[in-house]
Design a protein around this motif. Structure first.
Motif, PDB file in Angstrom:
ATOM      1  N   TYR A 113       0.763  -1.375   0.083  1.00  0.00           N
ATOM      2  CA  TYR A 113      -0.074  -0.029  -0.108  1.00  0.00           C
ATOM      3  C   TYR A 113       0.973   1.265  -0.171  1.00  0.00           C
ATOM      4  O   TYR A 113       0.672   2.093  -0.904  1.00  0.00           O
ATOM      5  CB  TYR A 113      -1.001   0.045   1.241  1.00  0.00           C
ATOM      6  CG  TYR A 113      -1.742   1.269   1.431  1.00  0.00           C
ATOM      7  CD1 TYR A 113      -2.519   1.591   0.589  1.00  0.00           C
ATOM      8  CD2 TYR A 113      -1.351   2.243   2.406  1.00  0.00           C
ATOM      9  CE1 TYR A 113      -3.327   2.997   0.874  1.00  0.00           C
ATOM     10  CE2 TYR A 113      -1.806   3.475   2.627  1.00  0.00           C
ATOM     11  CZ  TYR A 113      -3.096   3.777   1.656  1.00  0.00           C
ATOM     12  OH  TYR A 113      -3.637   5.001   1.811  1.00  0.00           O
ATOM     13  N   HIS A 114       1.795   1.355   0.689  1.00  0.00           N
ATOM     14  CA  HIS A 114       2.721   2.504   0.910  1.00  0.00           C
ATOM     15  C   HIS A 114       3.630   2.772  -0.141  1.00  0.00           C
ATOM     16  O   HIS A 114       3.578   3.796  -0.840  1.00  0.00           O
ATOM     17  CB  HIS A 114       3.721   2.410   2.296  1.00  0.00           C
ATOM     18  CG  HIS A 114       2.946   2.642   3.625  1.00  0.00           C
ATOM     19  ND1 HIS A 114       2.224   3.709   3.687  1.00  0.00           N
ATOM     20  CD2 HIS A 114       2.793   1.650   4.637  1.00  0.00           C
ATOM     21  CE1 HIS A 114       1.892   3.649   5.237  1.00  0.00           C
ATOM     22  NE2 HIS A 114       2.361   2.487   5.593  1.00  0.00           N
ATOM     23  N   CYS A 115       3.859   1.653  -0.916  1.00  0.00           N
ATOM     24  CA  CYS A 115       4.667   1.866  -2.170  1.00  0.00           C
ATOM     25  C   CYS A 115       3.889   2.297  -3.485  1.00  0.00           C
ATOM     26  O   CYS A 115       4.183   2.967  -4.140  1.00  0.00           O
ATOM     27  CB  CYS A 115       5.256   0.358  -2.551  1.00  0.00           C
ATOM     28  SG  CYS A 115       6.872  -0.075  -1.583  1.00  0.00           S
ATOM     29  N   ALA A 116       2.401   1.651  -3.248  1.00  0.00           N
ATOM     30  CA  ALA A 116       1.602   2.249  -4.335  1.00  0.00           C
ATOM     31  C   ALA A 116       1.410   3.691  -4.513  1.00  0.00           C
ATOM     32  O   ALA A 116       1.156   4.330  -5.235  1.00  0.00           O
ATOM     33  CB  ALA A 116       0.425   1.416  -4.264  1.00  0.00           C
ATOM     34  N   GLN A 117       1.216   4.207  -3.025  1.00  0.00           N
ATOM     35  CA  GLN A 117       1.208   5.381  -2.868  1.00  0.00           C
ATOM     36  C   GLN A 117       2.115   6.307  -3.373  1.00  0.00           C
ATOM     37  O   GLN A 117       1.960   7.387  -4.197  1.00  0.00           O
ATOM     38  CB  GLN A 117       0.620   5.819  -1.457  1.00  0.00           C
ATOM     39  CG  GLN A 117      -0.658   5.288  -0.870  1.00  0.00           C
ATOM     40  CD  GLN A 117      -2.019   5.738  -1.853  1.00  0.00           C
ATOM     41  OE1 GLN A 117      -2.152   6.902  -2.033  1.00  0.00           O
ATOM     42  NE2 GLN A 117      -2.553   4.918  -2.291  1.00  0.00           N
ATOM     43  N   LEU A 118       3.386   5.950  -3.279  1.00  0.00           N
ATOM     44  CA  LEU A 118       4.645   6.528  -3.568  1.00  0.00           C
ATOM     45  C   LEU A 118       4.747   6.601  -5.082  1.00  0.00           C
ATOM     46  O   LEU A 118       5.156   7.565  -5.780  1.00  0.00           O
ATOM     47  CB  LEU A 118       5.861   6.230  -2.988  1.00  0.00           C
ATOM     48  CG  LEU A 118       6.045   6.414  -1.398  1.00  0.00           C
ATOM     49  CD1 LEU A 118       7.258   5.370  -0.786  1.00  0.00           C
ATOM     50  CD2 LEU A 118       6.329   7.683  -1.112  1.00  0.00           C
ATOM     51  N   GLU A 119       4.373   5.275  -5.717  1.00  0.00           N
ATOM     52  CA  GLU A 119       4.285   5.266  -7.112  1.00  0.00           C
ATOM     53  C   GLU A 119       3.392   6.019  -7.839  1.00  0.00           C
ATOM     54  O   GLU A 119       3.592   6.754  -8.846  1.00  0.00           O
ATOM     55  CB  GLU A 119       4.121   3.745  -7.441  1.00  0.00           C
ATOM     56  CG  GLU A 119       4.164   3.653  -9.034  1.00  0.00           C
ATOM     57  CD  GLU A 119       4.103   1.823  -9.414  1.00  0.00           C
ATOM     58  OE1 GLU A 119       4.162   1.627 -10.477  1.00  0.00           O
ATOM     59  OE2 GLU A 119       3.458   1.307  -8.306  1.00  0.00           O
ATOM     60  N   ALA A 120       2.064   6.279  -7.121  1.00  0.00           N
ATOM     61  CA  ALA A 120       1.197   7.165  -7.772  1.00  0.00           C
ATOM     62  C   ALA A 120       1.508   8.621  -7.591  1.00  0.00           C
ATOM     63  O   ALA A 120       1.135   9.336  -8.561  1.00  0.00           O
ATOM     64  CB  ALA A 120      -0.220   7.000  -7.070  1.00  0.00           C
ATOM     65  N   ALA A 121       2.292   8.927  -6.624  1.00  0.00           N
ATOM     66  CA  ALA A 121       3.144  10.397  -6.673  1.00  0.00           C
ATOM     67  C   ALA A 121       4.141  10.489  -7.590  1.00  0.00           C
ATOM     68  O   ALA A 121       4.722  11.638  -7.541  1.00  0.00           O
ATOM     69  CB  ALA A 121       3.083  10.751  -5.126  1.00  0.00           C
TER      70      ALA A 121
ATOM     71  N   SER B 119      13.534   4.286  -6.197  1.00  0.00           N
ATOM     72  CA  SER B 119      13.275   5.685  -6.395  1.00  0.00           C
ATOM     73  C   SER B 119      13.219   6.493  -7.670  1.00  0.00           C
ATOM     74  O   SER B 119      14.416   5.994  -8.523  1.00  0.00           O
ATOM     75  CB  SER B 119      13.733   6.424  -5.164  1.00  0.00           C
ATOM     76  OG  SER B 119      15.195   6.332  -5.377  1.00  0.00           O
ATOM     77  N   THR B 120      12.271   7.078  -8.187  1.00  0.00           N
ATOM     78  CA  THR B 120      12.744   7.774  -9.367  1.00  0.00           C
ATOM     79  C   THR B 120      13.508   9.138  -9.172  1.00  0.00           C
ATOM     80  O   THR B 120      14.008   9.396  -8.060  1.00  0.00           O
ATOM     81  CB  THR B 120      11.302   8.498  -9.938  1.00  0.00           C
ATOM     82  OG1 THR B 120      10.759   9.338  -9.030  1.00  0.00           O
ATOM     83  CG2 THR B 120      10.078   7.302 -10.321  1.00  0.00           C
ATOM     84  N   ALA B 121      13.828   9.908 -10.375  1.00  0.00           N
ATOM     85  CA  ALA B 121      14.564  11.119 -10.274  1.00  0.00           C
ATOM     86  C   ALA B 121      13.866  12.126  -9.222  1.00  0.00           C
ATOM     87  O   ALA B 121      14.256  12.777  -8.573  1.00  0.00           O
ATOM     88  CB  ALA B 121      14.864  11.822 -11.477  1.00  0.00           C
ATOM     89  N   LYS B 122      12.445  12.184  -9.456  1.00  0.00           N
ATOM     90  CA  LYS B 122      11.734  13.008  -8.490  1.00  0.00           C
ATOM     91  C   LYS B 122      11.768  12.659  -7.070  1.00  0.00           C
ATOM     92  O   LYS B 122      12.051  13.568  -6.269  1.00  0.00           O
ATOM     93  CB  LYS B 122      10.308  12.678  -9.080  1.00  0.00           C
ATOM     94  CG  LYS B 122       9.318  13.842  -8.309  1.00  0.00           C
ATOM     95  CD  LYS B 122       7.708  13.679  -8.936  1.00  0.00           C
ATOM     96  CE  LYS B 122       6.808  14.440  -8.015  1.00  0.00           C
ATOM     97  NZ  LYS B 122       5.456  14.251  -8.807  1.00  0.00           N
ATOM     98  N   GLY B 123      11.715  11.327  -6.569  1.00  0.00           N
ATOM     99  CA  GLY B 123      11.850  11.003  -5.427  1.00  0.00           C
ATOM    100  C   GLY B 123      13.072  11.047  -4.774  1.00  0.00           C
ATOM    101  O   GLY B 123      13.127  11.652  -3.869  1.00  0.00           O
ATOM    102  N   GLU B 124      14.406  11.112  -5.605  1.00  0.00           N
ATOM    103  CA  GLU B 124      15.472  11.225  -5.075  1.00  0.00           C
ATOM    104  C   GLU B 124      15.580  12.732  -4.749  1.00  0.00           C
ATOM    105  O   GLU B 124      16.323  13.231  -3.909  1.00  0.00           O
ATOM    106  CB  GLU B 124      16.770  10.851  -6.026  1.00  0.00           C
ATOM    107  CG  GLU B 124      16.712   9.202  -6.123  1.00  0.00           C
ATOM    108  CD  GLU B 124      17.698   8.680  -7.216  1.00  0.00           C
ATOM    109  OE1 GLU B 124      18.368   9.765  -7.588  1.00  0.00           O
ATOM    110  OE2 GLU B 124      17.855   7.475  -7.235  1.00  0.00           O
TER     111      GLU B 124
END
Length: 327
Positions: free
Chosen positions: A291-299, A315-320
């Motif tokens: 669930y937590h990973c899905a929310q981070l992926e959606a963002a 993590s994506t470039a945006k996440g980093e």
């Protein structure tokens, strides 16, 4: 199908905005999301605690308020009747003193020409229902009051965040990110509502009310002649969801923004992780980790990678960039 009520705001630079820290709105959302069948996203352990504190007749008492085809709750029985920042106990005292005649008059005015069937038992015994309802709401609030108190620093930060956005003429950024359940386009804000209607702000004050209940919280009222108010999920609400009740230190900006679990995932996901590794890292169930990973992926902060039969997250470039920004 779920509809939307729309609030026409007019020119955003002319909208008068305030943030109201109102415990009654949180209590209403908590009740709706725990026992009213509304999708307010109240976390499971909060739901369990609240339901355990409720009297046996809770479902029967609340049935008139949360009938699936109705979204209107008479003002006199709502803890949101006033947008003043008094404590919830004061609202509940007023509710306990409610006159049966006042309730009956408001039901007739609200639902003319005929009071709906779910309200008929209340019409027949209004005093008994008021007493049972006031007792129920008091019991729920006593159970949840410690959570509201723990949220104090987050609520004050939210007031500062919105105030800063208004001063810098960035109100559209705030309105566009109040909730994933809301729709914002130009000068129109749409909120989920079974009885979809159109309203005009028409120069009234717009009160934004952060709610401490769940990430799907949605409560609003647009019929007051002076103020239209919108209740929405308190940002960083996830930091309160830990059963321990401990908030991250003020220096951990990433955890205060995303919640402790998601901040941990995003920090560690620069090196790809399997879902079992994420669950182990969080000391949680696989379902919670997913669930937590899905929310981070959606963002847009995480992405999935397939390695043979296994799926890993990174993590994506945006996440980093977010981790670096809030480090």
């Amino acid at each position: 199908m779920q509809g939307f009520s729309e609030l026409q705001l007019g020119r955003l630079d002319e909208v008068r905005v305030s943030v109201v820290l109102h415990p009654g709105v949180t209590l209403l959302s908590l009740t709706a999301g725990t026992m009213g069948g509304r999708p307010h996203g109240v976390p499971r352990h909060w739901r369990r605690a609240v339901m355990a504190s409720a009297p046996r007749n809770a479902a029967e008492v609340l049935r008139p308020l949360f009938a699936p085809q109705f979204s209107v709750i008479p003002d006199c029985v709502s803890p949101t009747v006033s947008m003043s920042e008094v404590d919830a106990d004061t609202h509940l005292e007023r509710l306990a003193d409610l006159s049966p005649d006042t309730l009956l008059s408001e039901l007739e005015a609200e639902f003319s020409p005929a009071v709906p069937a779910q309200w008929q038992p209340v019409v027949e015994r209004p005093r008994a229902w008021i007493s049972a309802y006031a007792h129920l709401m008091r019991m729920l609030w006593q159970e949840f009051k410690p959570v509201w108190r723990r949220a104090d620093s987050l609520l004050k930060r939210e007031r500062e965040r919105v105030g800063s956005a208004v001063v810098s003429n960035r109100l559209e950024t705030v309105l566009g990110n109040l909730s994933k359940r809301f729709q914002f386009s130009g000068t129109t804000l749409g909120l989920p509502d079974q009885q979809a209607k159109r309203f005009d702000l028409a120069g009234r004050r717009l009160a934004l009310v952060p709610i401490v209940s769940g990430n799907g919280a949605s409560v609003f009222a647009f019929d007051d002649p002076e103020t239209a108010w919108i209740g929405y999920p308190l940002p960083a609400l996830g930091v309160l969801w830990d059963d321990s009740g401990h908030e991250p230190p003020a220096s951990d900006s990433l955890a205060l923004t995303l919640g402790q679990a998601r901040a941990t995932i995003l920090r560690m996901a620069r090196a790809s992780l399997t879902m079992s590794e994420v669950a182990s890292l969080l000391r949680s169930t696989p379902a919670s980790a997913t669930y937590h990973c899905a929310q981070l992926e959606a963002a847009g902060l995480l992405e999935r990678e397939r390695h043979g039969r296994h799926v890993r997250i990174r993590s994506t470039a945006k996440g980093e960039a977010l981790v670096d920004l809030l480090a």
